[in-house]
Design a protein around this motif. Structure first.
Motif, mmCIF file in Angstrom:
data_model
loop_
_atom_site.group_PDB
_atom_site.id
_atom_site.type_symbol
_atom_site.label_atom_id
_atom_site.label_comp_id
_atom_site.label_asym_id
_atom_site.label_seq_id
_atom_site.Cartn_x
_atom_site.Cartn_y
_atom_site.Cartn_z
ATOM 1 N N ASP A 188 -7.285 -13.057 6.448
ATOM 2 C CA ASP A 188 -8.172 -11.890 6.414
ATOM 3 C C ASP A 188 -7.670 -10.760 7.296
ATOM 4 N N SER A 234 -10.223 -11.445 0.336
ATOM 5 C CA SER A 234 -10.724 -10.970 1.627
ATOM 6 C C SER A 234 -9.628 -10.458 2.557
ATOM 7 N N SER A 235 -8.375 -10.487 2.133
ATOM 8 C CA SER A 235 -7.287 -10.144 3.054
ATOM 9 C C SER A 235 -7.155 -8.647 3.280
ATOM 10 N N ILE A 236 -6.767 -8.294 4.490
ATOM 11 C CA ILE A 236 -6.533 -6.892 4.815
ATOM 12 C C ILE A 236 -5.331 -6.348 4.042
ATOM 13 N N ARG A 241 -4.524 -6.960 0.972
ATOM 14 C CA ARG A 241 -5.057 -6.548 -0.330
ATOM 15 C C ARG A 241 -5.852 -5.244 -0.201
ATOM 16 N N ARG A 242 -6.669 -5.158 0.838
ATOM 17 C CA ARG A 242 -7.469 -3.940 1.037
ATOM 18 C C ARG A 242 -6.585 -2.727 1.282
ATOM 19 N N THR A 273 -4.937 -1.574 -2.005
ATOM 20 C CA THR A 273 -5.952 -0.903 -2.819
ATOM 21 C C THR A 273 -6.313 0.460 -2.239
ATOM 22 N N ARG A 274 -6.569 0.507 -0.943
ATOM 23 C CA ARG A 274 -7.001 1.748 -0.278
ATOM 24 C C ARG A 274 -5.986 2.869 -0.423
#
Length: 117
Positions: free
Chosen positions: A47, A71-73, A75-76, A79-80
């Motif tokens: 995460d 839930s991993s950062i 991945r975020r 995407t971001r």
């Protein structure tokens, strides 16, 4: 070989898996690639842990296929920053995400990678 690699071979999509190479060569390979794969394990601290490789991929401004738990950062961040495509770490999701990128590549519509801003 895996079913995905067999299918890629059948379509004529070029790919390479080099294993370990010196950093300078790795950077040259990144800059020459159409898409960069970042596989992040679904493990303890997934995460919050971020691989330094992700930032190299961002700097290369090549689209990323990030295989990471939801839930991993990692991945975020992908995407971001609209730096590519994310996939769950299971065979069906990876296959679907890969074919999505192949379709975009064929239409010359790949994501442009991370905007330096």
């Amino acid at each position: 070989s895996s079913p995905l690699l067999r299918k890629l071979n059948e379509t004529g999509v070029r790919y390479s898996a080099t294993g370990y190479v010196p950093h300078r060569q790795a950077l040259a390979e990144m800059l020459a690639a159409d898409v960069l794969l970042l596989q992040y394990p679904d493990a303890l601290n997934a995460d919050t842990a971020v691989s330094g490789k992700l930032f190299e991929y961002f700097a290369a401004r090549r689209p990323v296929l990030a295989v990471a738990p939801p839930s991993s950062i990692t991945r975020r961040l992908v995407t971001r920053f609209e730096a590519g495509v994310v996939s769950d770490p299971d065979a069906d999701s990876v296959c679907n995400s890969t074919w999505n990128l192949v379709d975009k590549w064929r239409r010359n519509e790949l994501p442009t990678g991370c905007d330096p801003q």
